[in-house]
Scaffold this active site. Structure first.
Site, PDB file in Angstrom:
ATOM      1  N   TYR A 100       7.204  21.281 -20.214  1.00 38.57           N
ATOM      2  CA  TYR A 100       7.345  22.512 -18.892  1.00 38.57           C
ATOM      3  C   TYR A 100       6.483  22.712 -19.463  1.00 38.57           C
ATOM      4  O   TYR A 100       5.704  23.646 -20.671  1.00 38.57           O
ATOM      5  CB  TYR A 100       8.501  23.287 -18.892  1.00 38.57           C
ATOM      6  CG  TYR A 100       8.166  23.471 -17.450  1.00 38.57           C
ATOM      7  CD1 TYR A 100       8.766  22.549 -16.126  1.00 38.57           C
ATOM      8  CD2 TYR A 100       7.518  24.116 -16.445  1.00 38.57           C
ATOM      9  CE1 TYR A 100       8.573  23.131 -14.973  1.00 38.57           C
ATOM     10  CE2 TYR A 100       7.277  25.004 -14.966  1.00 38.57           C
ATOM     11  CZ  TYR A 100       8.249  24.254 -14.762  1.00 38.57           C
ATOM     12  OH  TYR A 100       8.383  24.381 -13.635  1.00 38.57           O
ATOM     13  N   ASP A 215      17.786  30.248 -11.147  1.00 37.37           N
ATOM     14  CA  ASP A 215      17.766  30.063 -10.458  1.00 37.37           C
ATOM     15  C   ASP A 215      18.324  28.461  -9.855  1.00 37.37           C
ATOM     16  O   ASP A 215      18.931  28.406 -10.750  1.00 37.37           O
ATOM     17  CB  ASP A 215      15.711  29.917 -10.238  1.00 37.37           C
ATOM     18  CG  ASP A 215      15.610  28.381 -10.941  1.00 37.37           C
ATOM     19  OD1 ASP A 215      15.791  27.776 -11.656  1.00 37.37           O
ATOM     20  OD2 ASP A 215      13.949  28.371 -11.040  1.00 37.37           O
ATOM     21  N   CYS A 216      18.251  27.838  -9.195  1.00 38.96           N
ATOM     22  CA  CYS A 216      18.338  26.914  -8.338  1.00 38.96           C
ATOM     23  C   CYS A 216      18.455  25.668  -9.376  1.00 38.96           C
ATOM     24  O   CYS A 216      20.173  24.969  -9.961  1.00 38.96           O
ATOM     25  CB  CYS A 216      18.345  26.727  -7.162  1.00 38.96           C
ATOM     26  SG  CYS A 216      16.780  25.342  -6.394  1.00 38.96           S
ATOM     27  N   SER A 217      17.488  25.504  -9.557  1.00 36.30           N
ATOM     28  CA  SER A 217      17.508  24.311 -10.856  1.00 36.30           C
ATOM     29  C   SER A 217      17.723  24.609 -12.716  1.00 36.30           C
ATOM     30  O   SER A 217      18.096  23.770 -13.313  1.00 36.30           O
ATOM     31  CB  SER A 217      15.786  23.668 -10.883  1.00 36.30           C
ATOM     32  OG  SER A 217      15.150  24.393 -11.157  1.00 36.30           O
ATOM     33  N   ASP A 234      12.867  21.068 -12.683  1.00 38.60           N
ATOM     34  CA  ASP A 234      12.824  21.569 -11.432  1.00 38.60           C
ATOM     35  C   ASP A 234      13.132  20.138 -10.156  1.00 38.60           C
ATOM     36  O   ASP A 234      13.310  18.760 -10.447  1.00 38.60           O
ATOM     37  CB  ASP A 234      11.380  21.390 -10.806  1.00 38.60           C
ATOM     38  CG  ASP A 234      10.289  23.053 -11.762  1.00 38.60           C
ATOM     39  OD1 ASP A 234      11.036  23.481 -11.948  1.00 38.60           O
ATOM     40  OD2 ASP A 234       8.796  22.231 -11.402  1.00 38.60           O
ATOM     41  N   ALA A 235      13.630  21.825  -8.894  1.00 38.24           N
ATOM     42  CA  ALA A 235      14.447  20.130  -8.738  1.00 38.24           C
ATOM     43  C   ALA A 235      13.889  19.224  -8.211  1.00 38.24           C
ATOM     44  O   ALA A 235      14.315  18.070  -7.882  1.00 38.24           O
ATOM     45  CB  ALA A 235      14.926  21.714  -7.039  1.00 38.24           C
ATOM     46  N   HIS A 269      15.299  23.419  -2.951  1.00 37.82           N
ATOM     47  CA  HIS A 269      16.556  23.970  -3.304  1.00 37.82           C
ATOM     48  C   HIS A 269      17.703  22.768  -4.109  1.00 37.82           C
ATOM     49  O   HIS A 269      17.208  21.303  -3.659  1.00 37.82           O
ATOM     50  CB  HIS A 269      17.199  24.237  -2.433  1.00 37.82           C
ATOM     51  CG  HIS A 269      18.232  25.414  -2.801  1.00 37.82           C
ATOM     52  ND1 HIS A 269      18.648  26.233  -3.322  1.00 37.82           N
ATOM     53  CD2 HIS A 269      20.011  25.585  -1.963  1.00 37.82           C
ATOM     54  CE1 HIS A 269      19.244  26.455  -3.492  1.00 37.82           C
ATOM     55  NE2 HIS A 269      20.528  25.797  -2.919  1.00 37.82           N
ATOM     56  N   HIS A 281      25.904  26.406  -5.892  1.00 36.30           N
ATOM     57  CA  HIS A 281      24.370  27.316  -5.994  1.00 36.30           C
ATOM     58  C   HIS A 281      23.771  28.512  -6.233  1.00 36.30           C
ATOM     59  O   HIS A 281      24.164  29.185  -6.344  1.00 36.30           O
ATOM     60  CB  HIS A 281      24.090  26.072  -4.864  1.00 36.30           C
ATOM     61  CG  HIS A 281      23.851  27.317  -3.316  1.00 36.30           C
ATOM     62  ND1 HIS A 281      22.990  27.805  -2.956  1.00 36.30           N
ATOM     63  CD2 HIS A 281      24.746  27.791  -3.450  1.00 36.30           C
ATOM     64  CE1 HIS A 281      23.342  27.928  -1.584  1.00 36.30           C
ATOM     65  NE2 HIS A 281      24.690  28.154  -2.248  1.00 36.30           N
TER      66      HIS A 281
END
Length: 311
Positions: A100, A215-217, A234-235, A269, A281
């Protein structure tokens, strides 16, 4: 883990603060982000000091990309003033084949050699947080869940770990010891759910990869990392790998992905299927990690993919 560590170059950098944020560029950090770009950092104070609008801007203004935990390796591509252009090799991303990408203040990184960081065993923080201590028991730094440091031995109460500043210790009850050869033992889908449940109520934080805010991911990544699966950060990338699962065959621990335009647009998401029509989540800025039903919600309309990484 062994394969990941062995791919590192002979010299690399490790994160020397509790959590280092990977910024989009050196101009991204604002005055209100001082607790997040200092050395040492105070991530809890930073997260709690931001207003809703300031937290939302991290996303809407594309200021933050990801985060690395204490001791996590990064590769410095070049230095630009007080900033390092880096890739985080333990966070797979389509943005860079090496890991990343983004920018971290140089003061939050320490250069190490592979020989010192490549050990037979590692200590993994398995509590929500744990304190790094000097040999005399003085607390020095609050570490995040899933911080991983080279193991240097133990006594009845503590494990000794290699840090960017030398040998220190962590309460044994807050950690597990794993071998480099095997890493964290692979868990089941139910184990993935169980890894995420203790963080119910934790405030969402854009780019968050620590137990001070996911965060979500980031939550999906952490729940899998806790069970020995190193997935993409990442998602969108998470949806591009793993085993494709039909919606009528999803099981606890599977990842559910959601897209704009009632599931036909871009993925925005990800959640962890909990079972019984519910998912765990981290929804959005201003809300905490939650368990929510799918039926009758926008998530039912936006569901576009399901993937399984557990075996």
């Amino acid at each position: 883990m062994k394969e990941m560590f062995e791919k590192l170059p002979e010299m690399f950098h490790v994160t020397n603060v509790q959590v280092a944020t990977i910024w989009t560029n050196p101009e991204s950090a604002r005055a209100e982000d001082e607790y997040g770009v200092s050395s040492p950092t105070d991530i809890l104070k930073w997260v709690n000091s931001l207003t809703y609008e300031q937290g939302l801007a991290l996303c809407n203004d594309n200021l933050v990309q990801s985060q690395t935990l204490y001791g996590e390796p990064v590769i410095v591509l070049e230095e630009e003033g007080e900033w390092a252009h880096v890739i985080a090799p333990f966070q797979p991303s389509k943005k860079d084949a090496g890991g990343y990408p983004g920018y971290i203040p140089i003061r939050q990184l320490t250069r190490v050699n592979k020989e010192s960081w490549l050990q037979d065993k590692y200590s993994v923080v398995t509590a929500k947080d744990a304190w790094l201590e000097d040999s005399d028991g003085q607390t020095r730094m609050q570490l995040s869940y899933l911080t991983i440091l080279p193991y240097l031995g133990e006594n009845d109460t503590h494990v000794y770990v290699q840090t960017p500043t030398g040998k220190q210790q962590i309460a044994k009850e807050k950690t597990i010891t794993v071998t480099n050869e095997v890493g964290i033992e692979p868990g089941s889908g139910a184990d993935i759910v169980a890894a995420g449940l203790p963080f119910t109520g934790l405030d969402y934080f854009w780019g968050g990869m620590s137990s001070f805010g996911y965060d979500c991911s980031g939550l999906a990544y952490a729940a899998h990392k806790a069970n020995g699966y190193w997935i993409a950060r990442d998602a969108g990338d998470q949806a591009d790998a793993g085993e494709e699962i039909a919606f009528d065959a999803i099981k606890p621990g599977d990842l559910l992905f959601f897209a704009h335009q009632d599931g036909k647009g871009a993925i925005h998401h990800v959640g962890i299927y909990k079972g019984n029509g519910e998912m765990l989540h981290s929804p959005q800025t201003g809300k905490g990690i939650e368990i929510t039903p799918l039926q009758g919600t926008k998530y039912e309309r936006e569901l576009c993919a399901a993937r399984r990484y557990w075996r």
